[in-house]
Design a protein around this motif. Structure first.
Motif, PDB file in Angstrom:
ATOM      1  N   GLN A 191      -6.268  -6.031   4.565  1.00 37.14           N
ATOM      2  CA  GLN A 191      -6.407  -6.103   3.101  1.00 37.14           C
ATOM      3  C   GLN A 191      -4.965  -7.282   3.503  1.00 37.14           C
ATOM      4  OE1 GLN A 191      -9.100  -6.685   0.249  1.00 37.14           O
ATOM      5  NE2 GLN A 191      -9.287  -4.396   1.657  1.00 37.14           N
ATOM      6  N   ALA A 250      -3.413   4.802  -2.136  1.00 34.44           N
ATOM      7  CA  ALA A 250      -4.364   5.621  -1.405  1.00 34.44           C
ATOM      8  C   ALA A 250      -4.078   6.793  -1.173  1.00 34.44           C
ATOM      9  CB  ALA A 250      -5.392   4.701  -0.514  1.00 34.44           C
ATOM     10  N   PHE A 271      -1.131  -0.744  -4.354  1.00 34.14           N
ATOM     11  CA  PHE A 271      -2.170   0.356  -4.348  1.00 34.14           C
ATOM     12  C   PHE A 271      -2.447   1.170  -3.873  1.00 34.14           C
ATOM     13  CE2 PHE A 271      -3.920  -4.127  -4.000  1.00 34.14           C
ATOM     14  CZ  PHE A 271      -4.659  -3.973  -5.647  1.00 34.14           C
ATOM     15  N   GLN A 316      -8.541  -9.824  -6.545  1.00 32.03           N
ATOM     16  CA  GLN A 316      -8.232  -9.214  -4.689  1.00 32.03           C
ATOM     17  C   GLN A 316     -10.049  -9.014  -4.768  1.00 32.03           C
ATOM     18  OE1 GLN A 316      -5.282  -8.681  -2.670  1.00 32.03           O
ATOM     19  NE2 GLN A 316      -5.046  -8.099  -4.198  1.00 32.03           N
ATOM     20  N   GLY A 373       1.051  -1.417   0.318  1.00 35.51           N
ATOM     21  CA  GLY A 373       0.044  -0.092  -0.100  1.00 35.51           C
ATOM     22  C   GLY A 373       0.716   1.283   0.049  1.00 35.51           C
ATOM     23  N   VAL A 425      -8.238   4.878   5.494  1.00 36.17           N
ATOM     24  CA  VAL A 425      -7.386   4.390   4.665  1.00 36.17           C
ATOM     25  C   VAL A 425      -6.323   3.022   5.615  1.00 36.17           C
ATOM     26  CG1 VAL A 425      -5.054   4.667   3.426  1.00 36.17           C
ATOM     27  CG2 VAL A 425      -7.786   6.139   3.154  1.00 36.17           C
ATOM     28  N   SER A 445      -7.981   0.389   5.919  1.00 28.79           N
ATOM     29  CA  SER A 445      -8.597  -0.975   5.044  1.00 28.79           C
ATOM     30  C   SER A 445      -7.819  -1.747   4.273  1.00 28.79           C
ATOM     31  CB  SER A 445      -8.971  -0.024   4.276  1.00 28.79           C
ATOM     32  OG  SER A 445      -9.542  -0.934   2.923  1.00 28.79           O
ATOM     33  N   LEU A 446      -6.283  -1.041   4.521  1.00 26.15           N
ATOM     34  CA  LEU A 446      -4.844  -1.236   4.111  1.00 26.15           C
ATOM     35  C   LEU A 446      -4.716  -2.626   4.546  1.00 26.15           C
ATOM     36  CD1 LEU A 446      -4.166  -0.246   1.288  1.00 26.15           C
ATOM     37  CD2 LEU A 446      -3.344   1.391   2.077  1.00 26.15           C
ATOM     38  N   GLY A 500     -11.032  -0.649  -7.211  1.00 30.48           N
ATOM     39  CA  GLY A 500     -10.156  -0.744  -7.940  1.00 30.48           C
ATOM     40  C   GLY A 500     -10.597   0.893  -9.168  1.00 30.48           C
ATOM     41  N   PHE A 554      -9.356   1.527  -3.987  1.00 33.10           N
ATOM     42  CA  PHE A 554      -7.768   1.875  -4.243  1.00 33.10           C
ATOM     43  C   PHE A 554      -7.571   1.876  -5.863  1.00 33.10           C
ATOM     44  CE2 PHE A 554      -7.557  -1.605  -1.218  1.00 33.10           C
ATOM     45  CZ  PHE A 554      -7.075  -0.856  -0.187  1.00 33.10           C
ATOM     46  N   VAL A 573     -14.573  -3.206  -1.748  1.00 28.03           N
ATOM     47  CA  VAL A 573     -13.096  -2.851  -2.317  1.00 28.03           C
ATOM     48  C   VAL A 573     -13.540  -2.253  -3.806  1.00 28.03           C
ATOM     49  CG1 VAL A 573     -11.818  -4.539  -1.080  1.00 28.03           C
ATOM     50  CG2 VAL A 573     -11.389  -3.105  -3.384  1.00 28.03           C
ATOM     51  N   GLU A 624     -12.973  10.233  -5.414  1.00 28.66           N
ATOM     52  CA  GLU A 624     -12.861   9.470  -3.430  1.00 28.66           C
ATOM     53  C   GLU A 624     -13.968  10.276  -2.155  1.00 28.66           C
ATOM     54  OE1 GLU A 624      -9.112  10.532  -3.080  1.00 28.66           O
ATOM     55  OE2 GLU A 624      -8.498   8.694  -2.454  1.00 28.66           O
TER      56      GLU A 624
END
Lengths: 350, 350
Positions: A119, A100, A98, B119, A68, A112, A115-116, B68, B98, B66, B87
């Motif tokens: 994941q 953000a 990814f 993902q 991330g 953020v 969330s990352l 993308g 992401f 999520v 966003e």
DNA sequence: GCCTATAAATGGAACGTTCCAATAAATCAA
DNA sequence: TTGATTTATTGGAACGTTCCATTTATAGGC
């Protein structure tokens, strides 16, 4: 149209007449399977429109391949350049980072990061938002996920940081200004809740000290790190009884703002007032007049940060050395000599 | 430091003296749990430094949260603005998008899309890279994952697209130029493998047609959609025996390049040569001279795209209406009248 | 006291992978 | 031939969740 339930490894196994284990092996490119079998399996994969479920895989593997990148302001081309540098090395490593955006908002940043983490990222490259609390990364560190800070760092954190030599950059720029004959200098933009701010301001002050600019002739104006912030800084500075004749700006965005504000007043950057930026974004070179700026090799720092991250992941460590990148001054047209400079620091303001 | 094995829902259950199911319920904010129990569980979660494993959850739930965002050029501030608009609405919906960059490279785009699919994204917002093959999204469509195109679309695809009214924007701009007295017009930048290119060029040509600019007095120069591309366009155009006196540029980056190249030749945009940009990025207003450009409400289009995506996900459909955003011409200083305009199209080149 | 209704908590079977240990088939040494 | 070795393949138990069907506890009605 769309296949009802999504295909799994078992569907492929059935289709190809092998076991799921075999399919798994093929997927991982294992050399253990007979080439003809592999071909057969790959055909089946194609036929059923299979998409690999990385979530399921990570459940067993415990190491994902996603990284991330948390950026505090994507609209600043500087950070976009940084991101591009990183992507270059990740791409070569077969990793898709990814990105953000936190928009300089610590709350958003919290979301953020959460969330990352959920994941299951393998690592995080972060340029922290302004006002990030010291504890913001504690949980991530506790979870053993490697982090590296890029460009910005936190006051007392042991997290490795990749950044340019801000102090030296500011020193160089200030020296340049003084060498041009300026005696009343300003430092524009940024705010003291940023470590970078202190680094850059520190370089400025040290140069003033070393080269004989008394404290009374230094103007320091905090402000947003944007064009708008730069415009505001210039206005407040020029309102003073003995205004400065040159300014080092916190970054290029601020510098552009300052030049804009000058133009609005009918003044010209370079001849009427000297301005130096910081970061040397691509735009600086093309501006009118071209902006003198501290070049930090943005993309190079991005690459470095990515390399450090890769190494940390590979060696399963959460520690690494800081890295301070070399800087240089890209001299262009935005700062000419002080026009009313005669003796040292005796000229009156216009 | 780091807790050895990462904590799971079972560790929390043990810690709190409840069952894993209870923990799961708490995590989902179910109202079925006695408040005191919930508090106890939440404390345990905090204590063990638990991080939710979304991969495992998705394995059962089959719908991730999520989304993308695949962007073809992050360094173009235009796309950064687009991303920021999106966003904004995703954040309100509690979703973290992401962002991935393809750097205008179809191969990279393929990798990025694959990774995002693995993902388990719930949806994809894409601004396709130049040279994307028509089949590039077939597999994703087959998998039933909703896609929307933003700003760009593909020749014959049924995927919904959110884009500005390119044709009209180009028409307006061209009309403006002609109204200023210009009779030899150019269209600079972009390439014919982009649908947008045909839309914008189409608007330009239609305006020429309608307002009496003969084909012989139109110059069309394809080129990169960047500053550098713009510089090259101007050079080739001015090398012609009867060069144009005004240009509509494919986008603002090209326009900036053109202005740069003009300056290099000692010419001034606005008085010596008129230039109009497209997209109206933030920079356009601040440029010197300020750039006249077709405003497309970038962030608004981003928001719209995000809304459409949200609706598609919610209604489990993969279809949606296209959306063409209104445009307007932001008139600034970069195009004055044609200086040697007397009669129509008879003046010689300098 | 018993039966029923409601509320709160729980066990277990998935989900789609990986990877170990085990098997089956082919090859080789004697 | 037999046993040992190598080469390919495979079943099954995890991994950390969710959610259905149950169970247990609590309250209400009579």
């Amino acid at each position: 149209m769309a296949s009802r339930a999504k295909a799994t490894i078992l569907d492929i196994a059935r289709e190809a007449g092998v076991s799921k284990s075999t399919v798994s092996l093929v997927l991982q490119g294992s050399g253990l399977i007979r080439p003809e079998t592999a071909v057969k399996v790959r055909k089946a994969i194609e036929d059923v429109g299979y998409v690999y479920n990385r979530g399921a895989a990570n459940l067993r593997k415990a190491h994902s391949n996603v990284i991330g990148m948390v950026i505090n302001d994507l609209t600043n081309p500087f950070f976009a350049e940084l991101a591009v540098g990183m992507e270059r090395v990740f791409q070569a490593a077969g990793i898709v980072p990814f990105i953000a955006n936190t928009a300089e908002n610590p709350v958003r940043q919290e979301e953020v990061l959460k969330s990352l983490m959920e994941q299951g990222v393998a690592g995080l490259i972060v340029s922290p938002a302004r006002g990030t609390t010291p504890g913001a990364f504690r949980r991530i560190e506790a979870a053993g996920v490697p982090i590296v800070f890029a460009m910005r760092r936190l006051p007392e954190s042991r997290i490795p940081a990749i950044a340019p030599d801000n102090h030296r950059g500011a020193y160089l720029a200030t020296q340049h200004l003084i060498g041009k004959g300026h005696r009343r200098l300003a430092f524009f933009g940024g705010s003291s809740d940023l470590v970078v701010y202190h680094d850059r301001l520190g370089g400025f002050l040290e140069a003033c000290e070393a080269l004989g600019i008394p404290a009374a002739d230094r103007t320091i104006v905090e402000g947003e790190t944007s064009r708008r912030g730069g415009m505001a800084c210039l206005e407040t500075a020029l309102a003073a009884p003995e205004p400065p004749t040159a300014a080092l700006c916190f970054n290029d965005a601020v510098a552009f703002g300052v030049m804009l504000a000058l133009r609005k007043r009918g003044l010209e950057a370079g001849t009427d007032f000297a301005v130096v930026g910081f970061d040397d974004v691509a735009e600086a070179e093309h501006y009118m007049p071209a902006l003198t700026s501290v070049a930090v090799d943005t993309a190079g720092l991005g690459e470095r940060a990515a390399h450090v991250m890769l190494k940390m992941i590979q060696s399963r460590t959460t520690r690494a050395e800081d890295h301070i990148g070399a800087v240089s001054l890209a001299i262009r047209e935005s700062c000419g000599p002080d026009r009313n400079a005669r003796g040292v620091g005796m000229g009156d303001a216009a």
